[in-house]
Scaffold this active site. Structure first.
Site, short mmCIF file in Angstrom:
data_model
loop_
_atom_site.label_atom_id
_atom_site.label_comp_id
_atom_site.label_asym_id
_atom_site.label_seq_id
_atom_site.Cartn_x
_atom_site.Cartn_y
_atom_site.Cartn_z
CG ASN A 32 44.48 53.48 31.62
OD1 ASN A 32 43.74 52.92 30.83
ND2 ASN A 32 45.38 52.84 32.35
CG HIS B 261 42.49 45.47 37.91
ND1 HIS B 261 43.41 45.74 38.90
CD2 HIS B 261 43.08 45.78 36.73
CE1 HIS B 261 44.51 46.20 38.34
NE2 HIS B 261 44.34 46.25 37.03
CD GLU C 68 37.59 46.00 36.86
OE1 GLU C 68 37.69 46.72 35.85
OE2 GLU C 68 38.21 44.94 37.01
CB SER D 23 40.49 47.58 33.43
OG SER D 23 40.76 46.24 33.75
CG ASP E 160 38.35 49.35 40.79
OD1 ASP E 160 38.42 50.48 40.28
OD2 ASP E 160 39.33 48.60 40.93
CG HIS F 112 39.34 51.80 33.59
ND1 HIS F 112 40.45 52.29 32.93
CD2 HIS F 112 39.78 50.78 34.37
CE1 HIS F 112 41.50 51.56 33.26
NE2 HIS F 112 41.13 50.63 34.13
CE LYS G 39 43.56 52.67 36.46
NZ LYS G 39 44.82 52.15 35.96
C1 PLP Z 1 40.03 48.34 37.50
C2 PLP Z 1 41.33 48.75 38.11
N1 PLP Z 1 41.43 48.80 39.45
C3 PLP Z 1 42.57 49.17 40.05
C4 PLP Z 1 43.69 49.47 39.32
C5 PLP Z 1 44.95 49.81 40.02
O1 PLP Z 1 45.14 51.20 40.05
P1 PLP Z 1 46.61 51.79 40.13
O2 PLP Z 1 47.18 51.68 38.75
O3 PLP Z 1 46.43 53.19 40.60
O4 PLP Z 1 47.37 50.94 41.10
C6 PLP Z 1 43.64 49.44 37.93
C7 PLP Z 1 44.84 49.82 37.14
O5 PLP Z 1 45.35 49.20 36.30
C8 PLP Z 1 42.42 49.06 37.30
O6 PLP Z 1 42.34 48.99 35.96
#
Ligand code: PLP
Length: 395
Positions: free
Chosen positions: A40, A126, A175, A179, A204, A207, A238
């Protein structure tokens, strides 16, 4: 634990591992090798000398560990400084920094929604959002992925907690760029629905932050919805290339998280050097917008090359490109064949994606050249042909 109990548990765990292996769901830990088509690190900041140098200088100045929760002796000036900077970047009143996106999602969704509230959650959210919603005392309703009409219907028909005497709240949680599918949420339509129904929109931006919008602050900025989102969660490990996550939103909401969010209160603050590194990374995001343009152009090139090779590619513009394979074992065979040729791609299987939709998740970063993309597409076509589904074994 006594001997007997321990061996009973070991037998059960062995059986579980066996079924994972039989279902093609066993994971292996494998450090990066070969051409990066799976990280990422979209903007290439994880190894940028300026970011690394800021981290090293930050550690020399503030030490390695923070030594405690932010509410005890773990706070440092650099956390407040980078939070103020991030809030300005995001166009919100305040921001709060957590040591991971997972924890930030847990903090938001286990603190703001209360018993009697309702959380409407996109079906492809996610795992960190799913887990966070499970921790919340509110009722949960899942709506079909990116389906505005379905969300409208749910918002029109649910009636949150009459027991709350009028202060019940509905939350919509999505999101902005998904992701594992790389598609975007219809944020503008969601914002209008939330406005009409008095619901709070939680986004969220894991990405999208660093990549979308003129400032690079995410899809909320690109869609012009700064005033419509209750809070956003912005992973910093990321595109920003470091670690942790910022929750950004109104001052009162952020203050409430400081006071009540258990993942903030009861976890050691991140290493301060990481906040120094993020300051450097935000400098680069601001000063070098061409990085996001290159990522966007390469992603377009990648999608076109895949489509010309006859592969089905979803029509979107994010740097995440899913190649649907379906069967778990086949997805790992394709990934292994490509790894052997020097391409670092990873198979994504349930529970990360729904059953029957195992895939390669390709991601584009700023250093991925057009020639490398073309070579990869040729190799991918060969690997897909070579890794045909294994015939069923007749007994
Ligand atoms: C959409 C989404 N939210 C949250 C996270 C979690 O973030 P972190 O990897 O900083 O714990 C991810 C990571 O994989 C993600 O893809």
């Amino acid at each position: 634990m006594t001997e007997g109990l321990a061996s009973r548990l070991a037998r059960r765990v062995d059986a579980r591992l066996r079924s994972l292996r039989e279902a093609g769901l066993l994971r292996t830990l494998r450090p990066p090798t070969g051409l990066d088509l799976s990280s990422n690190d979209y903007l290439g900041l994880a190894r940028d000398a300026r970011v690394v140098q800021a981290l090293v200088a930050g550690a020399a100045r503030d030490g390695c560990g923070s030594t405690g929760s932010r509410l005890l002796r773990g706070d440092r000036d650099v956390f407040g400084a980078v939070e103020r900077r991030f809030a300005a970047f995001k166009g919100t009143e305040r921001a709060l920094y957590f040591s991971s996106g997972y924890l930030a999602n847990l903090a938001v969704l286990s603190t703001l929604p209360e018993k009697g509230d309702v959380i409407l959650s996109d079906a492809r959210n996610h795992a960190s959002l799913v887990d966070a919603i499970r921790l919340s005392a509110a009722d949960r309703v899942v709506f079909p992925h990116n389906d505005v009409a379905a969300l409208d219907h749910r918002l029109s028909t649910i009636s949150p907690g009459s027991s709350r005497g009028g202060d019940a709240q509905v939350f919509v949680v999505v999101e902005s760029v998904f992701s594992m599918d790389g598609d975007r949420a219809p944020l503008g339509a969601y914002a209008a629905l939330c406005r009409a129904h008095g619901a709070a929109l939680v986004v969220d931006e894991a990405h999208a932050v660093g990549l979308l919008g003129d400032r690079g602050s995410g899809l909320i900025e690109e869609a012009g919805l700064d005033g419509d989102v209750c809070v956003s969660v912005n992973a910093a490990g990321k595109a920003l290339g470091v670690a942790g996550a910022f929750v950004a939103g109104p001052a009162c909401v952020i203050e409430y998280l400081v006071q009540r969010a258990r993942p903030f209160m009861f976890s050691t603050a991140p290493p301060p050097a990481v906040a120094h590194a993020l300051d450097a990374s935000l400098d680069i995001v601001g000063r070098e917008p061409e990085r996001r343009r290159i990522v966007r152009d390469r992603a377009t090139h990648f999608r076109r090359a895949l489509a010309s090779a006859g592969l089905a590619v979803p029509p979107d513009h994010s740097p995440i490109i899913p190649i649907l394979i379906g069967e778990n074992g086949r997805s790992t065979r394709v990934a292994d064949l490509l790894s052997a040729q020097g391409f670092d791609v990873r198979a994504i299987r349930p529970p990360t994606v729904p059953e029957g939709t195992a895939r390669l998740r390709l991601s584009v970063n700023v250093s991925l050249g057009a020639d490398a993309i073309d070579r990869f597409v040729t190799a991918l076509v060969g690997a897909l042909e070579a890794a045909t589904p294994w015939p069923a074994v007749s007994s």
